[in-house]
Design a protein around this motif. Structure first.
Motif, PDB file in Angstrom:
ATOM      1  N   TRP A 109       1.079  -1.402   0.350  1.00 21.95           N
ATOM      2  CA  TRP A 109      -0.077   0.285  -0.144  1.00 21.95           C
ATOM      3  C   TRP A 109       0.870   0.964   0.058  1.00 21.95           C
ATOM      4  O   TRP A 109       0.418   2.344  -0.600  1.00 21.95           O
ATOM      5  N   LEU A 110       1.979   1.440   1.119  1.00 23.41           N
ATOM      6  CA  LEU A 110       3.103   2.592   0.793  1.00 23.41           C
ATOM      7  C   LEU A 110       4.661   2.230   0.585  1.00 23.41           C
ATOM      8  O   LEU A 110       5.266   2.509   1.300  1.00 23.41           O
ATOM      9  N   GLY A 111       4.193   1.378  -0.214  1.00 23.20           N
ATOM     10  CA  GLY A 111       5.967   1.471  -0.137  1.00 23.20           C
ATOM     11  C   GLY A 111       7.300   0.216   0.834  1.00 23.20           C
ATOM     12  O   GLY A 111       8.156  -0.015   0.649  1.00 23.20           O
ATOM     13  N   GLY A 112       6.262  -0.337   1.198  1.00 27.17           N
ATOM     14  CA  GLY A 112       7.128  -1.185   1.884  1.00 27.17           C
ATOM     15  C   GLY A 112       6.898  -0.628   3.712  1.00 27.17           C
ATOM     16  O   GLY A 112       6.279   0.738   4.385  1.00 27.17           O
ATOM     17  N   PRO A 113       8.098  -0.549   5.171  1.00 29.92           N
ATOM     18  CA  PRO A 113       8.249  -0.233   6.245  1.00 29.92           C
ATOM     19  C   PRO A 113       8.237   1.832   6.128  1.00 29.92           C
ATOM     20  O   PRO A 113       9.048   1.500   5.158  1.00 29.92           O
ATOM     21  N   MET A 114       7.770   2.522   6.867  1.00 33.65           N
ATOM     22  CA  MET A 114       7.325   3.594   6.102  1.00 33.65           C
ATOM     23  C   MET A 114       7.854   4.122   7.847  1.00 33.65           C
ATOM     24  O   MET A 114       6.372   4.119   8.262  1.00 33.65           O
ATOM     25  N   LEU A 115       7.968   5.789   7.833  1.00 38.00           N
ATOM     26  CA  LEU A 115       7.892   6.569   9.137  1.00 38.00           C
ATOM     27  C   LEU A 115       6.975   8.126   8.709  1.00 38.00           C
ATOM     28  O   LEU A 115       7.719   7.948   6.967  1.00 38.00           O
ATOM     29  N   ALA A 116       5.774   8.370   8.775  1.00 39.93           N
ATOM     30  CA  ALA A 116       5.212   9.631   8.106  1.00 39.93           C
ATOM     31  C   ALA A 116       4.981   9.891   9.338  1.00 39.93           C
ATOM     32  O   ALA A 116       5.011  10.277  10.255  1.00 39.93           O
ATOM     33  N   VAL A 117       5.416  11.837   8.633  1.00 35.94           N
ATOM     34  CA  VAL A 117       4.134  12.558  10.206  1.00 35.94           C
ATOM     35  C   VAL A 117       3.591  14.119   9.182  1.00 35.94           C
ATOM     36  O   VAL A 117       3.625  14.736   8.120  1.00 35.94           O
ATOM     37  N   GLY A 118       2.113  13.974  10.038  1.00 35.18           N
ATOM     38  CA  GLY A 118       1.516  15.426   8.830  1.00 35.18           C
ATOM     39  C   GLY A 118      -0.094  14.817   9.405  1.00 35.18           C
ATOM     40  O   GLY A 118      -0.679  14.081  10.030  1.00 35.18           O
ATOM     41  N   LEU A 119      -0.917  15.310   8.488  1.00 36.17           N
ATOM     42  CA  LEU A 119      -2.150  15.444   8.645  1.00 36.17           C
ATOM     43  C   LEU A 119      -3.241  14.649   7.251  1.00 36.17           C
ATOM     44  O   LEU A 119      -3.110  14.983   6.182  1.00 36.17           O
ATOM     45  N   TYR A 120      -4.171  13.540   7.785  1.00 36.16           N
ATOM     46  CA  TYR A 120      -4.896  12.675   6.506  1.00 36.16           C
ATOM     47  C   TYR A 120      -6.046  13.409   6.427  1.00 36.16           C
ATOM     48  O   TYR A 120      -6.717  12.922   7.262  1.00 36.16           O
ATOM     49  N   HIS A 121      -6.785  13.519   5.261  1.00 35.56           N
ATOM     50  CA  HIS A 121      -8.118  13.378   4.969  1.00 35.56           C
ATOM     51  C   HIS A 121      -8.747  13.940   6.019  1.00 35.56           C
ATOM     52  O   HIS A 121      -9.778  14.231   6.950  1.00 35.56           O
ATOM     53  N   PRO A 122      -7.798  15.477   6.197  1.00 35.12           N
ATOM     54  CA  PRO A 122      -8.858  16.369   6.749  1.00 35.12           C
ATOM     55  C   PRO A 122     -10.641  17.092   6.899  1.00 35.12           C
ATOM     56  O   PRO A 122     -10.459  17.475   5.931  1.00 35.12           O
ATOM     57  N   GLU A 123     -10.778  17.285   8.063  1.00 38.69           N
ATOM     58  CA  GLU A 123     -12.004  17.978   7.897  1.00 38.69           C
ATOM     59  C   GLU A 123     -12.584  19.056   7.154  1.00 38.69           C
ATOM     60  O   GLU A 123     -11.526  19.946   6.754  1.00 38.69           O
ATOM     61  N   PRO A 124     -13.106  20.179   5.991  1.00 35.15           N
ATOM     62  CA  PRO A 124     -13.418  20.493   5.211  1.00 35.15           C
ATOM     63  C   PRO A 124     -12.871  22.056   5.863  1.00 35.15           C
ATOM     64  O   PRO A 124     -12.073  22.679   5.141  1.00 35.15           O
TER      65      PRO A 124
END
Length: 228
Positions: A109-124
């Motif tokens: 789904w995301l290309g293997g092991p990973m770290l991410a930081v941020g905001l996903y699908h915020p409300e309008p």
């Protein structure tokens, strides 16, 4: 954590209830390891980001069972493990720190092991606030990205707008960021790190610490939207 990848690889090839039931004891042992790692990860991140202190495993973890009610894909189990650490917990709508394990060979789904930081699908309202903040404070926004050494900006072309959103000038120097619907920094990491829990934990905490300024910048816009 080293037993997770072999299990997920097998699960991807046998994504059905019979196989999972026969291997449930393996999964329960893995889940115990993940829960322990989650507790330690929260404690480690809380040392530099006190807003997440006190979060529980339940606040940060996800079930392996897929919700197939509205999906064409009816396979019952996820083939990845995710941990999301953010102020207020995973359902709060705040930006935070995401840890992801998935074998590359699983049509990942995301290309293997990973770290991410941020905001996903915020409300309008939050999405609009983040975009306005980038337009007004773009220089500082870019500084927070550059300070996160080892991470890269996730230019999510699948969900990115083809045109500027209404009310935002096309000639803004930050328009390519403003057109995004998600706002995140990503770092892929070598799956060999999963062989040593302490090494993995130290790596995650050290790398996530580099991104705190970015997470704070996003959450400032999130908070502003909720105060209006």
């Amino acid at each position: 954590m080293k037993t997770i990848l072999p299990f997920l690889k097998e699960l991807a090839k046998n994504n059905n209830k019979d196989w999972f039931t026969a291997n449930k004891a393996r999964y329960q042992a893995i889940q115990k390891d993940i829960n322990g790692f989650t507790e330690n990860l929260v404690a480690g991140i809380a040392k530099f980001d006190p807003t997440i202190a006190g979060l529980t495993v339940k606040d940060c973890s996800y079930r392996i069972y897929r919700d197939t009610r509205f999906s064409k894909d009816k396979t019952p189990y996820k083939t990845h493990i995710g941990i999301f650490v953010c102020k207020g917990g995973k359902c709060s709508g705040n930006a935070g720190y995401y840890f992801h394990i998935e074998p590359k060979e699983n049509n990942s789904w995301l290309g293997g092991p990973m770290l991410a930081v941020g905001l996903y699908h915020p409300e309008p309202a939050v999405l609009k606030s983040v975009r306005e903040d980038i337009m007004s404070n773009g220089e500082n926004f870019l500084k927070t990205i550059k300070s996160a050494k080892g991470f890269y900006w996730d230019d999510d072309k699948e969900e990115k707008l083809s045109r500027p959103p209404k009310g935002f000038p096309a000639d803004s120097p930050y328009i390519e960021y403003i057109k995004q619907k998600n706002f995140s920094l990503v770092q892929n990491f070598n799956e060999k790190l999963l062989a040593d829990d302490n090494q993995l934990l130290n790596f995650c905490v050290k790398e996530f610490k580099k991104t705190k300024a970015f997470a704070d910048h996003i959450n400032r816009a999130v908070d502003f939207a909720r105060e209006e």
